[in-house]
Design a protein around this motif. Structure first.
Motif, PDB file in Angstrom:
ATOM      1  N   TYR A 219       0.817  -1.202   0.000  1.00  0.00           N
ATOM      2  CA  TYR A 219       0.000   0.000   0.000  1.00  0.00           C
ATOM      3  C   TYR A 219       0.858   1.262   0.000  1.00  0.00           C
ATOM      4  O   TYR A 219       1.953   1.285   0.563  1.00  0.00           O
ATOM      5  CB  TYR A 219      -0.923   0.025   1.221  1.00  0.00           C
ATOM      6  N   ASP A 221       1.879   5.181   0.970  1.00  0.00           N
ATOM      7  CA  ASP A 221       1.892   5.916   2.235  1.00  0.00           C
ATOM      8  C   ASP A 221       0.575   6.674   2.420  1.00  0.00           C
ATOM      9  O   ASP A 221       0.067   6.775   3.543  1.00  0.00           O
ATOM     10  CB  ASP A 221       3.066   6.900   2.262  1.00  0.00           C
ATOM     11  N   TYR A 223      -2.396   5.785   1.336  1.00  0.00           N
ATOM     12  CA  TYR A 223      -3.435   4.817   1.724  1.00  0.00           C
ATOM     13  C   TYR A 223      -3.282   4.443   3.194  1.00  0.00           C
ATOM     14  O   TYR A 223      -4.264   4.422   3.949  1.00  0.00           O
ATOM     15  CB  TYR A 223      -3.335   3.573   0.845  1.00  0.00           C
ATOM     16  N   ASN A 224      -2.057   4.150   3.611  1.00  0.00           N
ATOM     17  CA  ASN A 224      -1.807   3.811   5.015  1.00  0.00           C
ATOM     18  C   ASN A 224      -2.236   4.938   5.948  1.00  0.00           C
ATOM     19  O   ASN A 224      -2.861   4.707   6.988  1.00  0.00           O
ATOM     20  CB  ASN A 224      -0.327   3.503   5.234  1.00  0.00           C
ATOM     21  N   HIS A 225      -1.894   6.168   5.580  1.00  0.00           N
ATOM     22  CA  HIS A 225      -2.232   7.327   6.408  1.00  0.00           C
ATOM     23  C   HIS A 225      -3.743   7.524   6.476  1.00  0.00           C
ATOM     24  O   HIS A 225      -4.301   7.799   7.553  1.00  0.00           O
ATOM     25  CB  HIS A 225      -1.562   8.582   5.850  1.00  0.00           C
ATOM     26  N   GLN A 228      -5.333   4.582   8.540  1.00  0.00           N
ATOM     27  CA  GLN A 228      -4.740   4.324   9.857  1.00  0.00           C
ATOM     28  C   GLN A 228      -5.735   4.470  11.022  1.00  0.00           C
ATOM     29  O   GLN A 228      -5.694   3.679  11.968  1.00  0.00           O
ATOM     30  CB  GLN A 228      -3.521   5.225  10.056  1.00  0.00           C
ATOM     31  N   PHE A 234      -2.790  -1.088  10.456  1.00  0.00           N
ATOM     32  CA  PHE A 234      -1.996   0.124  10.235  1.00  0.00           C
ATOM     33  C   PHE A 234      -1.705   0.812  11.562  1.00  0.00           C
ATOM     34  O   PHE A 234      -2.555   0.940  12.411  1.00  0.00           O
ATOM     35  CB  PHE A 234      -2.714   1.086   9.304  1.00  0.00           C
TER      36      PHE A 234
END
Length: 234
Positions: A219, A221, A223-225, A228, A234
Motif C-alpha cells: 500500500y 503511504d 493509503y496507510n495514512h 490508519q 496500520f
C-alpha cells in the motif's frame, strides 16, 4: 465461522450481505468531507461500514443509513447497535426513492451500483447491489438536490466513465460539480474510480489524485495514512 471485519473502534458483520466491505467503500468513508456536518446520509448502506466510518470521524453527527435489501438492512442495524456510536445511528429499510421525509443533510454519500447496461448477475440480490441504470443516478441526484442543506455536499464513488454523465445531469437539477478525487491502483496506471462531489454552490473545485499501491501488494503511504484511524493492521 462468521464473516466479521474488526476495525479499531467498531466491528462489521458481513453475513447475509450481497456486497461486502470493499476498497471503494472504505475510501469514500475515509475521505468524504463537508462543512459543519450535523446530519449524514449513506444511500445503500449495505453492511453499514461507510456510515460507521463517518460516525467515527464526525463525532457529533447523526448518521442515517438507507438500505433496500431486507437481510442487509437487518445486518446493518445490528452493526449500528453494537457500535459505540449506536445513539447517533439510524437505519431505514427502504428504497431511497420511496422515503418521504423533510430531513436536510449536510453530507450525503453513496457507494452505488454502477454496472450499467451490462450482463446482470444471476443472483438476484447481487444484481440489485451491483447493477443499475441511468435513472437510478438521476434519482439520487434529484434526492440530493431536494435534501442537501445550503452548504451540504453529495459525494459518491463511481467509475470514471460516469463522470461526464453525472456532471450533466447534476447541472440540470441545480447542483454544481465541486471537485473530485481520481483513484489509481498505481502511479503509472489510469484512474479507474473517482469520488465526485456535488453541491448547491461551488467552492474550490479541486481535482486530486489518490494512489492505492506503491508496489505490487504494498500500500502507498497515502493509503496507510488515510486508513490508519480505522484498520488494525496500520
Amino acid at each position: 465461522m462468521g464473516q466479521v471485519f474488526q476495525f479499531k473502534q467498531f466491528a462489521v458483520d458481513q453475513n447475509n450481505v450481497p456486497m461486502r466491505i470493499n476498497t471503494d467503500g472504505v475510501l469514500l468513508g475515509a475521505q468524504a468531507e463537508a462543512e459543519s456536518v450535523n446530519r449524514i446520509l449513506d444511500i445503500g448502506t449495505g453492511t453499514g461500514v461507510i456510515a460507521l466510518m463517518l460516525a467515527q470521524r464526525f463525532e457529533d453527527a447523526e448518521v442515517w443509513g438507507v438500505e433496500i435489501d431486507d437481510l442487509a438492512a437487518k445486518t446493518a442495524r445490528m452493526n449500528f447497535d453494537q457500535s459505540p456510536f449506536t445513539n447517533r445511528m439510524h437505519l431505514l429499510h427502504s428504497d431511497i426513492f420511496h422515503w418521504k421525509n423533510d430531513l436536510q443533510f449536510d453530507l450525503i454519500v453513496s457507494n452505488p451500483p454502477f454496472y450499467i447496461n451490462s450482463l446482470h448477475n444471476p443472483d438476484e440480490r447481487k444484481k440489485i447491489a451491483k447493477h443499475t441504470d441511468d435513472t437510478f443516478f438521476i434519482g439520487m441526484l434529484e434526492f440530493a438536490a431536494k435534501h442537501l442543506t445550503e452548504q451540504g455536499s453529495f459525494q459518491l464513488i463511481v467509475p470514471v466513465e460516469l463522470e461526464d454523465f453525472l456532471k450533466t445531469e447534476a447541472e440540470k437539477l441545480g447542483l454544481v460539480w465541486d471537485g473530485q478525487v481520481n483513484i489509481r491502483s498505481f502511479a503509472d496506471s489510469e484512474s479507474f474510480r473517482c469520488i465526485i462531489r456535488f453541491a448547491r454552490q461551488s467552492s474550490e473545485q479541486k481535482t486530486e489524485e489518490f494512489i492505492i499501491y506503491k508496489g505490487r501488494g504494498i500500500y502507498s503511504d497515502a493509503y496507510n495514512h488515510l486508513l490508519q484511524p480505522f484498520f488494525l493492521a496500520f
